[in-house]
Design a protein around this motif. Structure first.
Motif, PDB file in Angstrom:
ATOM      1  N   PHE A 121     -25.940  38.837  15.279  1.00 46.08           N
ATOM      2  CA  PHE A 121     -26.614  37.823  14.359  1.00 46.08           C
ATOM      3  C   PHE A 121     -27.739  37.764  14.927  1.00 46.08           C
ATOM      4  CE2 PHE A 121     -21.974  37.477  13.223  1.00 46.08           C
ATOM      5  CZ  PHE A 121     -22.208  37.446  11.658  1.00 46.08           C
ATOM      6  N   LYS A 122     -28.629  37.083  14.015  1.00 47.35           N
ATOM      7  CA  LYS A 122     -30.009  36.533  14.251  1.00 47.35           C
ATOM      8  C   LYS A 122     -30.006  35.261  14.160  1.00 47.35           C
ATOM      9  CE  LYS A 122     -34.914  37.338  13.714  1.00 47.35           C
ATOM     10  NZ  LYS A 122     -36.205  38.170  13.273  1.00 47.35           N
ATOM     11  N   ILE A 123     -30.654  34.446  14.752  1.00 44.36           N
ATOM     12  CA  ILE A 123     -30.723  33.009  14.432  1.00 44.36           C
ATOM     13  C   ILE A 123     -32.033  32.809  13.642  1.00 44.36           C
ATOM     14  CG2 ILE A 123     -31.039  30.559  15.397  1.00 44.36           C
ATOM     15  CD1 ILE A 123     -28.235  31.817  16.015  1.00 44.36           C
ATOM     16  N   ALA A 145     -32.620  29.258  19.967  1.00 41.59           N
ATOM     17  CA  ALA A 145     -33.757  29.075  19.279  1.00 41.59           C
ATOM     18  C   ALA A 145     -33.827  30.247  18.433  1.00 41.59           C
ATOM     19  CB  ALA A 145     -34.849  29.358  20.358  1.00 41.59           C
ATOM     20  N   ILE A 146     -34.935  29.848  17.378  1.00 40.59           N
ATOM     21  CA  ILE A 146     -35.256  30.696  16.210  1.00 40.59           C
ATOM     22  C   ILE A 146     -35.549  32.086  16.965  1.00 40.59           C
ATOM     23  CG2 ILE A 146     -36.910  31.246  14.352  1.00 40.59           C
ATOM     24  CD1 ILE A 146     -37.170  28.189  14.105  1.00 40.59           C
ATOM     25  N   GLY A 147     -35.117  33.053  16.367  1.00 41.37           N
ATOM     26  CA  GLY A 147     -35.431  34.367  16.960  1.00 41.37           C
ATOM     27  C   GLY A 147     -34.404  35.145  17.960  1.00 41.37           C
ATOM     28  N   ASP A 148     -33.390  34.230  18.429  1.00 38.81           N
ATOM     29  CA  ASP A 148     -32.386  34.478  19.478  1.00 38.81           C
ATOM     30  C   ASP A 148     -31.412  35.603  18.721  1.00 38.81           C
ATOM     31  OD1 ASP A 148     -32.991  33.121  21.625  1.00 38.81           O
ATOM     32  OD2 ASP A 148     -31.420  31.595  21.252  1.00 38.81           O
ATOM     33  N   LEU A 149     -31.270  36.813  19.316  1.00 40.33           N
ATOM     34  CA  LEU A 149     -30.347  37.567  18.783  1.00 40.33           C
ATOM     35  C   LEU A 149     -28.959  37.531  19.499  1.00 40.33           C
ATOM     36  CD1 LEU A 149     -32.425  40.791  18.548  1.00 40.33           C
ATOM     37  CD2 LEU A 149     -32.009  39.187  16.829  1.00 40.33           C
ATOM     38  N   ILE A 150     -27.956  37.224  18.839  1.00 36.23           N
ATOM     39  CA  ILE A 150     -26.557  36.752  19.630  1.00 36.23           C
ATOM     40  C   ILE A 150     -25.572  37.570  19.270  1.00 36.23           C
ATOM     41  CG2 ILE A 150     -27.432  34.337  19.643  1.00 36.23           C
ATOM     42  CD1 ILE A 150     -25.474  33.854  17.214  1.00 36.23           C
ATOM     43  N   LEU A 151     -24.464  37.575  20.068  1.00 31.19           N
ATOM     44  CA  LEU A 151     -23.127  38.279  19.903  1.00 31.19           C
ATOM     45  C   LEU A 151     -21.964  37.308  19.526  1.00 31.19           C
ATOM     46  CD1 LEU A 151     -23.319  40.986  22.718  1.00 31.19           C
ATOM     47  CD2 LEU A 151     -23.427  41.213  20.220  1.00 31.19           C
ATOM     48  N   VAL A 152     -21.517  37.692  18.583  1.00 32.75           N
ATOM     49  CA  VAL A 152     -20.150  36.902  18.305  1.00 32.75           C
ATOM     50  C   VAL A 152     -18.899  37.645  18.477  1.00 32.75           C
ATOM     51  CG1 VAL A 152     -19.001  35.858  16.221  1.00 32.75           C
ATOM     52  CG2 VAL A 152     -21.588  35.925  16.243  1.00 32.75           C
TER      53      VAL A 152
END
Length: 327
Positions: free
Chosen positions: A122-124, A134-141
């Motif tokens: 996902f992207k924040i 933060a805005i633009g963080d690419l995260i794993l769920v």
């Protein structure tokens, strides 16, 4: 088949183009499922129909060439023009419409399985979870932490860990389930959650917090008050994380007309809000408390809406130092 495949690709590109331009909201889970099914059908057709048919055609070509050479040999001709290898290669070659469907099936299947049952990126898009995300963080769920669900249907088939206070979760926004939100769980089913005068309480007990140095938000170019909260968890444990408060804003909130949950579950005053979390639901808040649309405004998150537990920033193109686990 080539015309049908071309039509399917035209529909796919139109859908993706409209989604990208904002003409409609896409459903990537459904799209990936349909792509897996469609390419799987092509793969089966290639495996059991088209590939055997091409192999039969190649064998027939070899037989014809052998018969031709035998006839010519009986006439005393031993040098025969023409390349059987090139003709055989063309007969066995996979047409473009199979190469771009059946050929993609293994890759799409792997992506579908990984994304549906293991990890999803996902992207924040907003600052509601600053300073944690933060805005633009690419995260794993982690999709299996709370149990395994069927893709698209979202029906849980295998149970796992129960959500805990302090978990950062991705969930389908109850007001519009086509949209994914990310927030932190602060209230479990049955909890009485109060956020009054910008202080969080759980079941009548104020959540301990410690003042930290002010936080400078590079996007808004402003300083915010920063605290470390310690949410109570099972067996006397606590979960510590940082939150922000805007000194220029009050704790007053109003429920949205689309509020999800029992109408009498929450009470609102000029100082804040108090809610009793219904069974099978969770109360979530953003860590950037005064810049977050969360359960204070639109209600509770049903257990069935939870997508998974967020746990890792795998990329931020503007700040590589953000890569790593978070809590």
């Amino acid at each position: 088949m080539s015309a049908l495949t071309g039509l399917l690709y035209a529909v796919l590109l139109t859908y993706l183009g409209g989604w990208y331009l904002g003409h409609w909201t896409g459903n990537f889970s459904l799209l990936l499922f349909l792509l897996t099914v469609a390419t799987g059908v092509y793969w089966l057709a290639e495996r059991f129909r088209f590939a055997p048919a091409r192999a039969d055609a190649a064998r027939a070509l070899e037989q014809q060439d052998a018969q031709r050479r035998e006839q010519l040999a009986r006439q005393g001709i031993t040098q025969v023009d023409g390349s059987l290898d090139e003709a055989r290669r063309r007969v066995l070659a996979q047409p473009w419409w199979l190469d771009w469907t059946a050929g993609l099936f293994p890759v799409i299947l792997i992506v579908f399985v990984l994304r549906s049952f293991l990890f999803e990126p996902f992207k924040i898009p907003s600052g509601s979870m600053i300073p944690t995300l933060a805005i633009g963080d690419l995260i794993l769920v982690n999709k299996y932490h709370y149990g395994v669900r069927l893709p698209v249907l979202h029906t849980k088939v295998i149970d796992n860990h129960a959500p805990q206070r302090g978990d950062v979760i991705v969930f389908r926004y109850p007001v519009d389930e086509r949209i994914d939100y990310i927030k932190r769980i602060v209230g479990l089913p049955g909890d009485r959650v109060a956020y009054v005068n910008k202080r969080l309480s759980i079941n009548g007990q104020p959540v301990a917090r410690t003042a930290l140095p002010e936080f400078y938000d590079e996007d808004s170019l402003r300083y915010a008050l920063q605290f470390e909260e310690a949410l109570p968890r099972a067996e006397g444990q606590t979960h510590r994380f940082r939150i922000l408060n805007d000194r220029d804003r009050s704790g007053f909130v109003l429920p949205m007309p689309e509020f999800r949950g029992p109408k009498d579950a929450c009470s609102y005053t000029a100082e804040g809000v108090s809610c009793t979390v219904p069974a099978g639901h969770y109360f979530v808040m953003g860590d950037n408390r005064d810049n977050s649309q969360d359960s204070r405004f639109w209600g509770f998150v049903p257990e069935g809406n939870i997508v998974g537990k967020a746990f890792f920033v795998w990329m931020n193109f503007g700040n590589l130092g953000r890569i790593g686990a978070f809590d």
